[in-house]
Design an enzyme around this catalytic site. Structure first.
Site, PDB file in Angstrom:
ATOM      1  N   THR A 174       0.814  -1.220   0.000  1.00 54.74           N
ATOM      2  CA  THR A 174       0.000   0.000   0.000  1.00 54.74           C
ATOM      3  C   THR A 174       0.846   1.269   0.000  1.00 54.74           C
ATOM      4  O   THR A 174       2.036   1.254   0.312  1.00 54.74           O
ATOM      5  CB  THR A 174      -0.927   0.035   1.229  1.00 54.74           C
ATOM      6  N   ASP A 175       0.163   2.361  -0.325  1.00 52.13           N
ATOM      7  CA  ASP A 175       0.798   3.675  -0.229  1.00 52.13           C
ATOM      8  C   ASP A 175       0.553   4.237   1.177  1.00 52.13           C
ATOM      9  O   ASP A 175       0.001   3.554   2.043  1.00 52.13           O
ATOM     10  CB  ASP A 175       0.274   4.611  -1.330  1.00 52.13           C
ATOM     11  N   ALA A 176       0.888   5.494   1.382  1.00 46.46           N
ATOM     12  CA  ALA A 176       0.753   6.103   2.709  1.00 46.46           C
ATOM     13  C   ALA A 176      -0.695   6.161   3.184  1.00 46.46           C
ATOM     14  O   ALA A 176      -0.958   6.220   4.382  1.00 46.46           O
ATOM     15  CB  ALA A 176       1.355   7.509   2.706  1.00 46.46           C
ATOM     16  N   GLY A 177      -1.648   6.129   2.240  1.00 45.50           N
ATOM     17  CA  GLY A 177      -3.063   6.175   2.596  1.00 45.50           C
ATOM     18  C   GLY A 177      -3.681   4.808   2.847  1.00 45.50           C
ATOM     19  O   GLY A 177      -4.879   4.700   3.083  1.00 45.50           O
TER      20      GLY A 177
ATOM     21  N   ILE B  34      -3.901   2.398   0.638  1.00 45.22           N
ATOM     22  CA  ILE B  34      -4.510   1.908  -0.603  1.00 45.22           C
ATOM     23  C   ILE B  34      -3.423   1.220  -1.432  1.00 45.22           C
ATOM     24  O   ILE B  34      -2.286   1.692  -1.509  1.00 45.22           O
ATOM     25  CB  ILE B  34      -5.140   3.079  -1.383  1.00 45.22           C
TER      26      ILE B  34
END
Length: 150
Positions: free
Chosen positions: A21-24, A26
């Site tokens: 995932t990314d920082a969010g 997602i």
């Protein structure tokens, strides 16, 4: 999703981890390509073939081209199911239709098609898919007949 011959497409399940995932929280878009690659590899394994053994015999599968659409995000801890269905079987290539779905609600997250070429390991030039492998894909993959000239 069912193939035209009534055989459900092969599917591989996996979980979304923090590293995907990314920082969010997602799933980073390119990771869907990794999930789809794993499903194609597991499809081969399910048919009784391993990438390692095929490479030792001088055969590799390489992605020639791809088209991918993203519909909805997968998130941290989601369980996903990634299908790998052969929709075209040619002399030296396979076309896969793949979908990534969230298991809990069957939501379509991502889908695509991948043209995968069979090449010689020593020079990366096209080569015919071995008969045993072609037969396995034809029987289990729900693929159509080879096209003339391929």
């Amino acid at each position: 999703m069912r193939a035209q011959n009534g055989v459900p497409p092969f599917a591989h399940r996996c979980r979304i981890y923090y590293e995907d995932t990314d920082a969010g929280g997602i799933v980073y878009y390119v990771n869907y390509l990794k999930f789809m690659e794993r499903a194609r590899t597991e499809r081969l394994r399910n048919l009784g073939f391993s990438q390692h053994t095929l490479a030792g015999e001088g055969l590799l599968f390489v992605v020639h081209s791809t088209e991918v659409r993203y519909h909805a995000p997968a998130r941290l801890d989601d369980e996903i199911e990634v299908s790998a269905q052969v929709i075209e079987l040619n002399r030296a290539s396979l076309r896969f239709r793949q979908q990534v779905r969230r298991v809990v609600d069957d939501a379509l997250l991502c889908e695509g098609q991948f043209l995968v070429a069979c090449v010689r390991a020593d020079n990366l030039k096209p080569r015919a898919i071995p008969d045993m492998l072609r037969k396995a894909f034809a029987e289990q993959g729900g693929a159509g007949r080879p096209e003339a000239g391929e």
